[in-house]
Design an enzyme around this catalytic site. Structure first.
Site, PDB file in Angstrom:
ATOM      1  N   CYS A  29       3.692 -84.142 -24.265  1.00 39.17           N
ATOM      2  CA  CYS A  29       3.036 -85.325 -23.756  1.00 39.17           C
ATOM      3  C   CYS A  29       3.512 -86.674 -23.152  1.00 39.17           C
ATOM      4  O   CYS A  29       3.146 -87.257 -22.893  1.00 39.17           O
ATOM      5  CB  CYS A  29       2.132 -85.684 -25.304  1.00 39.17           C
ATOM      6  SG  CYS A  29       0.817 -84.667 -25.877  1.00 39.17           S
TER       7      CYS A  29
HETATM    8  N1  CO8 Z   1     -14.617 -77.845 -38.107  1.00 37.03           N
HETATM    9  C1  CO8 Z   1     -15.179 -78.309 -39.182  1.00 37.03           C
HETATM   10  N2  CO8 Z   1     -14.050 -78.301 -40.029  1.00 37.03           N
HETATM   11  C2  CO8 Z   1     -12.734 -78.376 -39.872  1.00 37.03           C
HETATM   12  C3  CO8 Z   1     -12.385 -78.312 -38.457  1.00 37.03           C
HETATM   13  C4  CO8 Z   1     -13.465 -77.686 -37.586  1.00 37.03           C
HETATM   14  N3  CO8 Z   1     -13.288 -77.679 -36.281  1.00 37.03           N
HETATM   15  N4  CO8 Z   1     -11.120 -77.736 -38.382  1.00 37.03           N
HETATM   16  C5  CO8 Z   1     -10.501 -78.359 -39.439  1.00 37.03           C
HETATM   17  N5  CO8 Z   1     -11.632 -78.497 -40.548  1.00 37.03           N
HETATM   18  C6  CO8 Z   1     -11.593 -78.703 -41.992  1.00 37.03           C
HETATM   19  C7  CO8 Z   1     -10.222 -78.298 -42.452  1.00 37.03           C
HETATM   20  O1  CO8 Z   1     -10.258 -77.048 -42.964  1.00 37.03           O
HETATM   21  C8  CO8 Z   1     -10.011 -79.265 -43.802  1.00 37.03           C
HETATM   22  O2  CO8 Z   1     -10.634 -78.885 -44.916  1.00 37.03           O
HETATM   23  P1  CO8 Z   1     -10.336 -78.953 -46.258  1.00 37.03           P
HETATM   24  O3  CO8 Z   1     -10.443 -80.500 -46.589  1.00 37.03           O
HETATM   25  O4  CO8 Z   1     -11.097 -78.383 -47.047  1.00 37.03           O
HETATM   26  O5  CO8 Z   1      -8.864 -78.279 -46.293  1.00 37.03           O
HETATM   27  C9  CO8 Z   1     -10.700 -80.601 -43.077  1.00 37.03           C
HETATM   28  O6  CO8 Z   1     -11.689 -80.024 -42.222  1.00 37.03           O
HETATM   29  C10 CO8 Z   1      -9.763 -81.755 -42.683  1.00 37.03           C
HETATM   30  O7  CO8 Z   1      -8.818 -80.894 -41.762  1.00 37.03           O
HETATM   31  P2  CO8 Z   1      -7.654 -81.903 -41.269  1.00 37.03           P
HETATM   32  O8  CO8 Z   1      -6.868 -82.329 -42.312  1.00 37.03           O
HETATM   33  O9  CO8 Z   1      -6.721 -80.850 -40.368  1.00 37.03           O
HETATM   34  O10 CO8 Z   1      -8.294 -82.907 -40.439  1.00 37.03           O
HETATM   35  P3  CO8 Z   1      -7.903 -84.253 -39.671  1.00 37.03           P
HETATM   36  O11 CO8 Z   1      -8.518 -85.336 -40.494  1.00 37.03           O
HETATM   37  O12 CO8 Z   1      -6.340 -84.446 -40.132  1.00 37.03           O
HETATM   38  O13 CO8 Z   1      -7.816 -84.033 -38.240  1.00 37.03           O
HETATM   39  C11 CO8 Z   1      -6.504 -83.747 -36.299  1.00 37.03           C
HETATM   40  C12 CO8 Z   1      -7.179 -82.865 -37.394  1.00 37.03           C
HETATM   41  C13 CO8 Z   1      -7.769 -84.018 -35.346  1.00 37.03           C
HETATM   42  C14 CO8 Z   1      -5.775 -82.475 -35.581  1.00 37.03           C
HETATM   43  C15 CO8 Z   1      -5.670 -84.650 -36.779  1.00 37.03           C
HETATM   44  O14 CO8 Z   1      -4.998 -84.426 -37.609  1.00 37.03           O
HETATM   45  C16 CO8 Z   1      -4.837 -85.089 -35.395  1.00 37.03           C
HETATM   46  O15 CO8 Z   1      -5.419 -85.344 -34.261  1.00 37.03           O
HETATM   47  N6  CO8 Z   1      -3.781 -85.336 -35.663  1.00 37.03           N
HETATM   48  C17 CO8 Z   1      -2.677 -85.819 -34.504  1.00 37.03           C
HETATM   49  C18 CO8 Z   1      -2.539 -84.706 -33.774  1.00 37.03           C
HETATM   50  C19 CO8 Z   1      -1.859 -85.012 -32.434  1.00 37.03           C
HETATM   51  O16 CO8 Z   1      -1.531 -86.261 -32.037  1.00 37.03           O
HETATM   52  N7  CO8 Z   1      -1.065 -84.071 -31.984  1.00 37.03           N
HETATM   53  C20 CO8 Z   1      -0.380 -84.065 -30.672  1.00 37.03           C
HETATM   54  C21 CO8 Z   1      -0.244 -82.951 -30.039  1.00 37.03           C
HETATM   55  S1  CO8 Z   1      -0.514 -83.140 -28.304  1.00 37.03           S
HETATM   56  C22 CO8 Z   1       1.104 -82.968 -27.608  1.00 37.03           C
HETATM   57  O17 CO8 Z   1       2.219 -83.175 -28.055  1.00 37.03           O
HETATM   58  C23 CO8 Z   1       1.100 -81.928 -26.366  1.00 37.03           C
HETATM   59  C24 CO8 Z   1       1.656 -80.731 -26.538  1.00 37.03           C
HETATM   60  C25 CO8 Z   1       1.460 -80.041 -25.220  1.00 37.03           C
HETATM   61  C26 CO8 Z   1       0.289 -79.783 -24.840  1.00 37.03           C
HETATM   62  C27 CO8 Z   1      -0.001 -78.175 -24.629  1.00 37.03           C
HETATM   63  C28 CO8 Z   1      -1.345 -78.014 -24.350  1.00 37.03           C
HETATM   64  C29 CO8 Z   1      -2.019 -76.717 -24.910  1.00 37.03           C
END
Ligand code: CO8
Length: 373
Positions: free
Chosen positions: A156
Site C-alpha cells: 500500500c
Molecule cells: N459480513 C457480516 N459479518 C462479518 C463479515 C461480513 N462480510 N466479515 C466479518 N464479519 C463478522 C466477524 O465474523 C465478526 O463476528 P464475531 O464478532 O462473531 O467474531 C464481526 O463481524 C466483526 O468482525 P471483525 O472484528 O473482523 O470486524 P472489524 O470491525 O475489525 O472490521 C475490517 C474488519 C474492515 C477488516 C477492519 O478490521 C479493517 O479495515 N482493518 C484495517 C485493515 C487494513 O488497513 N488493512 C490494510 C491492508 S491493505 C494493504 O496493505 C495492501 C496489501 C496489498 C493489496 C493487495 C490486493 C489484494
C-alpha cells in the site's frame, strides 16, 4: 539546490463497479451452494457451515459502498468469484500498461508536457502482472519516453515510496522529470470466497508527474517539502504468492497465495504508528499539525482514517481536512491516498500545506509533506 514538485496528477477509473448489495448477493449464493454441497459433513460436525456476508456490516466496518473493478462478471459469478482477465499476447499492451498509459497521459496533459519532457517512469504498486520485462519499461515504450524505468513494490505504500524515489532522483540530478504510476488491480489477488475480506479492495490507477522546480510554472503544483519512510516487519498482512510456488507441490491455488490479513491487529498496531510517524516528520520540518490544511490518507478503513486524523490534530477532523474516497473506490492499495490527492486539491491556495500518507503491508508507512505553489 533545486526542489522536487508534483506538477500534475492523473487517475484511471475502470468503468465497471460493484456495489455492496451485488457483491454480497454473489457471495451469499456461493455460501448457499457450498453449504448445500457439504450438508452431510456439516451435519456430522466435520465442517463448519460458511456464514453469509451483509452490506450493512461492510459499510459500518469499513465505510465502503462500492468498488470499481476491471471485470465485474467473473467476480459476481458465484461459481467463480474471481475476475476474468484473459492473458494478453506478447505483442499486445498488458492490462497494467494500458491503465498506466491512460493515467500518465492525463497527468502529462494537465501539466502541459509531452512524453519527450519525461526522463523516467516508476511503476509502483502492490502486484505486478509479470516479473519481467518490467511493466514500467513497457509503459516507457508505449509513451515514447527516452530515459529509464523500473518497477517497485511496497504494497500500500508503493506510491509514496515511489514519490520519495522520484524526489531523490530529481534532487540528485539523475532525472528532471519522473512519472510515478500505480496500476492497482487488487481484485486479481483478493479472495472473494473469504467473508472477512471479500469487500475490501477495488481497482484503479494513479499517475503523478514529479519535476524539477525550474521546469514548473509558479502557481502550478505542489512543492515536496519532505518525505519520511518507515517500515516494521509484521505478518498481519501477507500474500505468499511468488515464483517459488510451482516448486512446491501444494503451491498455487492455496488461500494463503492470495491476500490475507488480521484486520483487527492491523487497525490496532498501524494507527498509532502512522500518527507517530507523521508527528515526528512534522517536528523534523519544524511544522505544527495545525499547519496542515489537508491530510490525504491511505484509504483502507474509514474508522481507521478518522482515528489517525484525530491523533494527528488532537480533535476530530472534518472531511475537508481528511477527505474520503473509500465509499466510491474501496481500498485501492497504493493508489488510495493519491486518488484522494487527485480529487481533493483544486480548492487549495498558494502556501496551503498538506500530507500524503500511506500505510499497509510490511508494515510500511510513507509520508510526503507538500505545499501548494
Ligand atoms: N459480513 C457480516 N459479518 C462479518 C463479515 C461480513 N462480510 N466479515 C466479518 N464479519 C463478522 C466477524 O465474523 C465478526 O463476528 P464475531 O464478532 O462473531 O467474531 C464481526 O463481524 C466483526 O468482525 P471483525 O472484528 O473482523 O470486524 P472489524 O470491525 O475489525 O472490521 C475490517 C474488519 C474492515 C477488516 C477492519 O478490521 C479493517 O479495515 N482493518 C484495517 C485493515 C487494513 O488497513 N488493512 C490494510 C491492508 S491493505 C494493504 O496493505 C495492501 C496489501 C496489498 C493489496 C493487495 C490486493 C489484494
Amino acid at each position: 539546490m533545486t526542489k522536487a514538485v508534483i506538477s500534475a496528477t492523473g487517475l484511471y477509473t475502470p468503468p465497471a463497479y460493484i456495489d455492496n448489495e451485488d457483491l454480497v448477493k454473489a457471495f451469499n449464493a456461493y455460501v448457499d451452494l457450498h453449504n448445500r454441497q457439504h450438508a452431510d459433513e456439516i451435519a456430522r460436525g466435520e465442517l463448519d457451515a460458511l456464514q453469509p456476508s451483509s452490506p450493512e456490516f461492510i459499510e459500518k466496518a469499513s465505510g465502503i459502498k462500492r468498488r470499481h473493478v476491471i471485470d465485474r462478471d467473473g467476480i459476481l459469478d458465484p461459481e467463480r468469484l474471481c475476475p476474468h482477465i484473459p492473458e494478453r499476447a506478447n505483442d499486445e499492451p498488458s492490462v497494467q500498461c494500458e491503465m498506466s498509459v491512460d493515467a500518465a497521459n492525463q497527468a502529462l496533459e494537465a501539466a502541459g508536457r509531452a512524453a519527450s519532457d519525461v526522463d523516467a517512469v516508476i511503476v509502483a504498486c502492490s502486484n505486478m502482472q509479470r516479473p519481467y520485462p518490467a511493466i514500467s519499461v513497457e509503459v516507457q515504450e508505449a509513451l515514447g519516453i527516452d530515459g529509464f524505468a523500473y518497477d517497485m513494490n511496497v504494497a500500500c505504500s508503493s506510491a509514496t515510496f515511489g514519490l520519495q524515489a522520484a524526489s531523490s532522483a530529481i534532487l540528485s540530478g539523475a532525472a528532471r522529470s519522473v512519472l510515478v504510476v500505480s496500476p492497482e488491480i487488487c481484485s486479481g489477488h483478493l479472495n472473494f470466497r473469504d467473508r472477512d475480506s471479500h469487500f475490501i479492495f477495488g481497482d484503479a490507477c494513479t499517475a503523478l508527474l514529479v519535476e524539477s522546480e525550474d521546469r514548473v510554472e509558479p502557481g502550478q503544483g505542489f512543492d515536496i517539502l519532505g518525505t519520511r519512510l518507515k517500515t516494521k516487519f509484521s505478518n498481519n498482512i501477507r500474500n505468499n504468492f511468488g515464483f517459488l510456488n510451482r516448486a512446491d507441490e501444494g503451491g498455487i491455488g492455496q488461500p494463503d497465495k492470495l491476500f490475507v490479513q488480521n484486520g483487527r491487529k492491523v487497525f490496532k498496531e498501524v494507527s498509532p504508528l502512522v500518527a507517530e510517524t507523521i508527528h515526528s516528520h512534522l517536528d523534523a520540518l519544524s511544522l505544527e499539525a495545525s499547519a496542515l490544511r489537508r491530510m490525504w490518507l491511505h484509504q483502507a478503513n474509514l474508522n481507521m482514517n478518522q482515528l489517525i486524523a484525530k491523533r494527528i490534530l488532537g480533535r476530530d477532523a472534518t472531511t475537508e481536512e481528511a477527505p474520503v474516497i473509500l465509499d466510491e473506490y474501496a481500498n485501492t492499495s497504493s493508489a488510495g491516498s493519491i486518488i484522494a490527492f487527485h480529487l481533493h486539491q483544486s480548492d487549495l491556495t498558494s502556501g496551503d500545506m498538506g500530507v500524503i500518507c500511506s500505510f499497509g503491508a510490511g508494515y510500511s508507512i510513507g509520508n510526503v509533506v507538500v505545499k501548494k505553489r
